[in-house]
Write an enzyme that holds these catalytic residues in place. Structure first.
Site, short mmCIF file in Angstrom:
data_model
loop_
_atom_site.label_atom_id
_atom_site.label_comp_id
_atom_site.label_asym_id
_atom_site.label_seq_id
_atom_site.Cartn_x
_atom_site.Cartn_y
_atom_site.Cartn_z
N THR A 7 0.83 -1.20 0.00
CA THR A 7 0.00 0.00 0.00
C THR A 7 0.87 1.25 0.00
O THR A 7 1.97 1.24 0.55
CB THR A 7 -0.96 0.05 1.21
OG1 THR A 7 -1.75 1.25 1.13
CG2 THR A 7 -0.23 0.03 2.54
N ASN A 9 -0.75 4.09 0.99
CA ASN A 9 -1.58 4.94 1.85
C ASN A 9 -1.06 4.84 3.29
O ASN A 9 -1.19 3.77 3.91
CB ASN A 9 -3.04 4.47 1.73
CG ASN A 9 -3.99 5.30 2.58
OD1 ASN A 9 -3.68 5.66 3.70
ND2 ASN A 9 -5.15 5.58 2.03
N GLY A 11 -2.12 5.89 6.20
CA GLY A 11 -3.12 5.57 7.22
C GLY A 11 -3.41 4.07 7.23
O GLY A 11 -3.47 3.42 8.27
N LYS A 12 -3.58 3.55 6.03
CA LYS A 12 -3.83 2.12 5.86
C LYS A 12 -2.63 1.30 6.33
O LYS A 12 -2.78 0.30 7.04
CB LYS A 12 -4.01 1.90 4.36
CG LYS A 12 -5.14 1.02 3.98
CD LYS A 12 -4.94 0.69 2.52
CE LYS A 12 -6.12 1.03 1.69
NZ LYS A 12 -5.98 0.55 0.31
N GLU A 37 -1.71 0.25 -11.13
CA GLU A 37 -2.93 0.93 -11.58
C GLU A 37 -4.15 0.10 -11.20
O GLU A 37 -4.20 -1.11 -11.46
CB GLU A 37 -2.87 1.10 -13.10
CG GLU A 37 -3.49 2.41 -13.55
CD GLU A 37 -3.76 2.42 -15.04
OE1 GLU A 37 -4.79 2.97 -15.45
OE2 GLU A 37 -2.94 1.85 -15.79
N ASP A 66 -7.78 -3.44 -0.66
CA ASP A 66 -8.56 -2.48 -1.44
C ASP A 66 -9.84 -2.23 -0.67
O ASP A 66 -10.54 -3.18 -0.28
CB ASP A 66 -8.85 -2.96 -2.85
CG ASP A 66 -9.18 -1.76 -3.74
OD1 ASP A 66 -8.28 -0.94 -3.98
OD2 ASP A 66 -10.34 -1.62 -4.16
N SER A 67 -10.12 -0.98 -0.41
CA SER A 67 -11.23 -0.66 0.48
C SER A 67 -11.92 0.60 0.01
O SER A 67 -11.45 1.30 -0.89
CB SER A 67 -10.70 -0.50 1.91
OG SER A 67 -9.54 0.29 1.93
P1 ITT Z 1 -3.33 1.79 -1.88
O1 ITT Z 1 -4.10 1.38 -3.11
O2 ITT Z 1 -1.92 2.15 -2.17
O3 ITT Z 1 -3.46 0.80 -0.76
P2 ITT Z 1 -5.38 3.84 -1.73
O4 ITT Z 1 -5.65 4.94 -0.77
O5 ITT Z 1 -5.37 4.18 -3.19
O6 ITT Z 1 -3.98 3.16 -1.31
P3 ITT Z 1 -7.78 2.28 -2.09
O7 ITT Z 1 -7.75 2.40 -3.58
O8 ITT Z 1 -8.12 0.95 -1.50
O9 ITT Z 1 -6.37 2.66 -1.46
O10 ITT Z 1 -8.75 3.40 -1.56
C1 ITT Z 1 -9.29 3.31 -0.31
C2 ITT Z 1 -9.90 4.64 0.07
O11 ITT Z 1 -11.08 4.39 0.84
C3 ITT Z 1 -8.94 5.42 0.98
O12 ITT Z 1 -8.13 6.30 0.26
C4 ITT Z 1 -9.91 6.13 1.91
O13 ITT Z 1 -10.33 7.32 1.33
C5 ITT Z 1 -11.08 5.16 2.00
N1 ITT Z 1 -10.92 4.28 3.17
C6 ITT Z 1 -10.60 2.96 3.19
N2 ITT Z 1 -10.50 2.50 4.45
C7 ITT Z 1 -10.76 3.55 5.25
C8 ITT Z 1 -10.79 3.73 6.66
O14 ITT Z 1 -10.50 2.74 7.50
N3 ITT Z 1 -11.09 4.94 7.11
C9 ITT Z 1 -11.36 5.96 6.28
N4 ITT Z 1 -11.32 5.90 4.96
C10 ITT Z 1 -11.04 4.69 4.44
#
Ligand code: ITT
Length: 191
Positions: A7, A9, A11-12, A37, A66-67
């Site tokens: 990831t 992200n 926070g994740k 992508e 993916d969330s």
């Molecule tokens: P990676 O693909 O690199 O992991 P990303 O941020 O692009 O990072 P996603 O495509 O899975 O990941 O998008 C998930 C989004 O959903 C994330 O950017 C948040 O905006 C939201 N999200 C997911 N889990 C969350 C949580 O626990 N709390 C708040 N927002 C969340």
């Protein structure tokens, strides 16, 4: 055994590291230049894409998440587009609140699909977790990331951004997914 956390992200990443701590796996960060992508139409497709490609590129086991947020009154949006709904977290929240302006149905759920890929890129397992909640009319709290300040848990009477990291881990979509994933990890490889 090395497990690359696929990831970008922060926070994740922090939450995934906490869930995976002390299980015996040697956690590694994804090389930042390695970006996948997200061309899939579902959380599951995107989780598998990210895990597979990072595993193949590094030659190590990889785990991807993916969330996103599904809002009932918006027909499930932003869904797989949650990260791409606007430029940054604050703008994503602003857009969501604008779309829901005047809407009485505030029901929503967070979804998390997690996939683990073998060093050869083959998907070894995939799990999914959901967490129901409501979208507030204004942000509350400063913890967490993403949509957490507007995601209210009626059970706990606070937003994901107001609760402790421990409580969020125990009830969140990611926590529920990890509850299924962790017992399966020892069947994949000895850490
Ligand atoms: P990676 O693909 O690199 O992991 P990303 O941020 O692009 O990072 P996603 O495509 O899975 O990941 O998008 C998930 C989004 O959903 C994330 O950017 C948040 O905006 C939201 N999200 C997911 N889990 C969350 C949580 O626990 N709390 C708040 N927002 C969340």
């Amino acid at each position: 055994t090395v497990l690359v956390v696929a990831t970008g992200n922060p926070g994740k990443l922090k939450e995934m590291q906490a869930h995976l701590a002390d299980l015996g796996w040697e956690l590694r960060l994804k090389p930042p230049e390695l970006e996948v992508e997200e061309t899939g139409a579902t959380f599951a497709e995107n989780a598998c894409l990210k895990a597979s490609q990072v595993a193949l590129a590094t030659g190590e086991w990889a785990i991807a998440d993916d969330s996103g947020l599904e809002v009932e009154a918006l027909g499930g949006a932003p869904g797989v587009f949650s990260a791409r709904y606007a430029e940054n977290d604050a703008a994503c929240i602003a857009r969501l609140l604008k779309e829901l302006d005047g809407e009485l149905n505030r029901a929503a759920r967070f979804v998390c699909t997690m996939a683990i890929a073998r060093p050869n890129g083959a998907i070894a397992l995939q799990v999914q977790g959901f967490c129901p909640g409501e979208i507030l009319r204004a942000p509350e709290g400063i913890g967490g990331f993403g949509y957490d300040p507007v995601f209210y848990s009626p059970d706990h009477q606070q937003t994901f951004a107001e609760m402790s990291a421990e409580l969020k881990r125990s009830i969140s979509h990611r926590g529920i997914a990890f509850e299924q994933l962790i017992p399966l990890l020892p069947t994949l490889a000895t850490p």
